[in-house]
Every structure is written in structure tokens, then in C-alpha cells.
Motif scaffolding. Structure first.
Motif, PDB file in Angstrom:
ATOM      1  N   PRO A 187       0.814  -1.211   0.000  1.00  0.00           N
ATOM      2  CA  PRO A 187       0.000   0.000   0.000  1.00  0.00           C
ATOM      3  C   PRO A 187       0.855   1.272   0.000  1.00  0.00           C
ATOM      4  CG  PRO A 187      -0.761  -1.545   1.678  1.00  0.00           C
ATOM      5  CD  PRO A 187       0.542  -2.081   1.141  1.00  0.00           C
ATOM      6  N   GLY A 188       0.417   2.253  -0.787  1.00  0.00           N
ATOM      7  CA  GLY A 188       1.099   3.546  -0.796  1.00  0.00           C
ATOM      8  C   GLY A 188       2.355   3.590  -1.637  1.00  0.00           C
ATOM      9  N   VAL A 189       2.633   2.524  -2.402  1.00  0.00           N
ATOM     10  CA  VAL A 189       3.830   2.513  -3.232  1.00  0.00           C
ATOM     11  C   VAL A 189       3.438   2.583  -4.704  1.00  0.00           C
ATOM     12  CG1 VAL A 189       5.926   1.259  -3.883  1.00  0.00           C
ATOM     13  CG2 VAL A 189       5.125   1.211  -1.511  1.00  0.00           C
ATOM     14  N   LEU A 190       3.991   3.576  -5.393  1.00  0.00           N
ATOM     15  CA  LEU A 190       3.761   3.749  -6.827  1.00  0.00           C
ATOM     16  C   LEU A 190       5.085   3.652  -7.561  1.00  0.00           C
ATOM     17  CD1 LEU A 190       1.502   6.948  -7.167  1.00  0.00           C
ATOM     18  CD2 LEU A 190       0.776   4.562  -7.236  1.00  0.00           C
ATOM     19  N   VAL A 191       5.039   3.096  -8.758  1.00  0.00           N
ATOM     20  CA  VAL A 191       6.177   3.124  -9.661  1.00  0.00           C
ATOM     21  C   VAL A 191       5.715   3.938 -10.863  1.00  0.00           C
ATOM     22  CG1 VAL A 191       7.753   1.766 -11.083  1.00  0.00           C
ATOM     23  CG2 VAL A 191       6.968   0.862  -8.870  1.00  0.00           C
ATOM     24  N   ALA A 192       6.408   5.036 -11.129  1.00  0.00           N
ATOM     25  CA  ALA A 192       5.997   5.951 -12.193  1.00  0.00           C
ATOM     26  C   ALA A 192       7.089   6.054 -13.246  1.00  0.00           C
ATOM     27  CB  ALA A 192       5.698   7.329 -11.605  1.00  0.00           C
ATOM     28  N   GLU A 193       6.731   5.732 -14.489  1.00  0.00           N
ATOM     29  CA  GLU A 193       7.652   5.891 -15.613  1.00  0.00           C
ATOM     30  C   GLU A 193       7.332   7.204 -16.307  1.00  0.00           C
ATOM     31  OE1 GLU A 193       8.033   2.320 -18.210  1.00  0.00           O
ATOM     32  OE2 GLU A 193       6.420   1.564 -16.930  1.00  0.00           O
ATOM     33  N   HIS A 194       8.370   7.943 -16.657  1.00  0.00           N
ATOM     34  CA  HIS A 194       8.149   9.213 -17.322  1.00  0.00           C
ATOM     35  C   HIS A 194       9.323   9.562 -18.235  1.00  0.00           C
ATOM     36  CE1 HIS A 194      10.271  10.257 -13.546  1.00  0.00           C
ATOM     37  NE2 HIS A 194      10.993  10.994 -14.368  1.00  0.00           N
ATOM     38  N   VAL A 195       9.073  10.520 -19.113  1.00  0.00           N
ATOM     39  CA  VAL A 195      10.134  11.105 -19.921  1.00  0.00           C
ATOM     40  C   VAL A 195      10.043  12.608 -19.707  1.00  0.00           C
ATOM     41  CG1 VAL A 195      11.020  11.502 -22.254  1.00  0.00           C
ATOM     42  CG2 VAL A 195      10.064   9.260 -21.635  1.00  0.00           C
ATOM     43  N   VAL A 196      11.130  13.196 -19.238  1.00  0.00           N
ATOM     44  CA  VAL A 196      11.171  14.644 -19.048  1.00  0.00           C
ATOM     45  C   VAL A 196      11.654  15.271 -20.349  1.00  0.00           C
ATOM     46  CG1 VAL A 196      12.278  16.538 -17.792  1.00  0.00           C
ATOM     47  CG2 VAL A 196      11.588  14.467 -16.570  1.00  0.00           C
ATOM     48  N   VAL A 197      10.865  16.211 -20.860  1.00  0.00           N
ATOM     49  CA  VAL A 197      11.277  16.983 -22.030  1.00  0.00           C
ATOM     50  C   VAL A 197      11.793  18.309 -21.499  1.00  0.00           C
ATOM     51  CG1 VAL A 197      10.563  18.007 -24.216  1.00  0.00           C
ATOM     52  CG2 VAL A 197       9.472  15.890 -23.414  1.00  0.00           C
ATOM     53  N   ALA A 198      13.081  18.545 -21.714  1.00  0.00           N
ATOM     54  CA  ALA A 198      13.715  19.730 -21.147  1.00  0.00           C
ATOM     55  C   ALA A 198      14.267  20.608 -22.258  1.00  0.00           C
ATOM     56  CB  ALA A 198      14.830  19.313 -20.189  1.00  0.00           C
ATOM     57  N   GLU A 199      14.409  21.886 -21.947  1.00  0.00           N
ATOM     58  CA  GLU A 199      14.913  22.848 -22.923  1.00  0.00           C
ATOM     59  C   GLU A 199      16.107  23.578 -22.349  1.00  0.00           C
ATOM     60  OE1 GLU A 199      11.523  25.345 -23.470  1.00  0.00           O
ATOM     61  OE2 GLU A 199      10.597  24.008 -24.936  1.00  0.00           O
ATOM     62  N   LEU A 200      17.033  23.864 -23.214  1.00  0.00           N
ATOM     63  CA  LEU A 200      18.177  24.687 -22.872  1.00  0.00           C
ATOM     64  C   LEU A 200      17.962  26.003 -23.617  1.00  0.00           C
ATOM     65  CD1 LEU A 200      20.576  23.947 -21.100  1.00  0.00           C
ATOM     66  CD2 LEU A 200      21.890  23.555 -23.182  1.00  0.00           C
ATOM     67  N   PRO A 201      17.380  27.024 -22.931  1.00  0.00           N
ATOM     68  CA  PRO A 201      17.004  28.250 -23.630  1.00  0.00           C
ATOM     69  C   PRO A 201      18.151  28.876 -24.434  1.00  0.00           C
ATOM     70  CG  PRO A 201      16.108  28.237 -21.420  1.00  0.00           C
ATOM     71  CD  PRO A 201      17.028  27.061 -21.520  1.00  0.00           C
ATOM     72  N   SER A 202      19.370  28.824 -23.901  1.00  0.00           N
ATOM     73  CA  SER A 202      20.491  29.455 -24.594  1.00  0.00           C
ATOM     74  C   SER A 202      20.772  28.805 -25.943  1.00  0.00           C
ATOM     75  CB  SER A 202      21.749  29.391 -23.727  1.00  0.00           C
ATOM     76  OG  SER A 202      22.069  28.037 -23.435  1.00  0.00           O
ATOM     77  N   LYS A 203      20.509  27.504 -26.042  1.00  0.00           N
ATOM     78  CA  LYS A 203      20.767  26.788 -27.289  1.00  0.00           C
ATOM     79  C   LYS A 203      19.507  26.655 -28.143  1.00  0.00           C
ATOM     80  CE  LYS A 203      24.644  23.751 -26.099  1.00  0.00           C
ATOM     81  NZ  LYS A 203      25.054  22.352 -25.987  1.00  0.00           N
TER      82      LYS A 203
END
Length: 142
Positions: A90-106
Motif C-alpha cells: 500500500p502507498g507505493v507507486l512506480v511511475a515511468e516518465h520522460v522529461v522533455v527539457a529545454e536549454l534556452p540558450s541553445k
């Protein structure tokens, strides 16, 4: 229609996950740390140069993320949710994700896949195992 009060104990594990992702989008170390129990542990099983193996306690999470996010020009544009699995415990989650990140300078975007194992007790995180592609992050530095 009654609305439950916004107290940690009223939050489901999925609501905690939603707030976790929102804190990432906002780059808010305070919002993130406030999801943790005082004596929580945040572990990074995949070590990478410049990353600690773990944070012990809510204030260590706050300080660590404040420093990391404050020093980084990277902005999280999106957190793509791949899947959320509820563990038998109980109370345990496994979360898969992909973070889309930006490098504003580039003007460049990059993705960093990750997996979170969240242990939630009374609406607060007691343990987080954060499987993040730390080397993917270091490759993306300006």
C-alpha cells in the motif's frame, strides 16, 4: 459538494505524484520538499558525476534541489507520463516518465527518461528512489 481539506493526509499517492511532477515543471524546490516527510530519504540509485547518492530528510531535499535547479539553465517543458503502476505494498507507486527539457540558450530540447518509486504514507513521501538518466543530463549541459 464537499471538498476534502488540502492536508497531506488527505492526498492519495497519485495526487502526491501529480504535485511532484508539477514541482518539476515549476522548478520549485520548496513545493517538492513540502511533499516529503521530515525524515524522508531520496535516493539516486544510478549515480552520475556531480549528483549525490541520496538526500536524507526533507530539508536536505529542499537544499539539494534548490542548489541543483538554481544552478541549471535547463527548463522542464513537459513531463510525459508513460505509466503508473501501483505496487502490492500500500502507498507505493512506480511511475515511468520522460522529461522533455529545454536549454534556452541553445534553443534545443532533449529528453531524459526516468523512473520513480514513491513510498507515500499519510500523504507524504517517506522514501523516493529516483532512477534518472544522470549521464543524459550531463551530456545536455551547455
Amino acid at each position: 459538494m464537499s471538498h476534502h481539506p488540502d492536508t497531506p493526509a488527505a492526498r492519495t499517492p497519485r495526487e502526491v505524484l501529480d504535485r511532484y511532477y508539477q514541482a518539476m515543471l515549476d522548478k520549485s524546490a520548496d513545493d517538492l520538499a513540502d511533499l516529503y516527510a521530515e525524515d524522508a530519504v531520496h535516493e539516486f540509485p544510478f549515480t552520475a558525476p556531480g549528483f549525490p547518492p541520496r538526500y536524507e530528510g526533507r530539508e536536505a531535499v529542499r537544499a539539494g534541489y534548490r542548489a541543483a535547479w538554481g544552478a541549471s539553465p535547463v527548463r522542464v517543458a513537459e513531463v510525459r507520463r508513460v505509466a503508473v503502476h501501483e505496487a502490492a505494498e500500500p502507498g507505493v507507486l512506480v511511475a515511468e516518465h520522460v522529461v522533455v527539457a529545454e536549454l534556452p540558450s541553445k534553443g534545443a530540447a532533449f529528453t531524459v527518461p526516468g523512473l520513480l518509486v514513491l513510498h507515500v504514507h499519510d500523504g507524504l513521501l517517506t522514501k523516493v528512489r529516483d532512477y534518472m538518466d544522470g549521464l543524459g543530463l550531463t551530456r545536455a549541459k551547455p
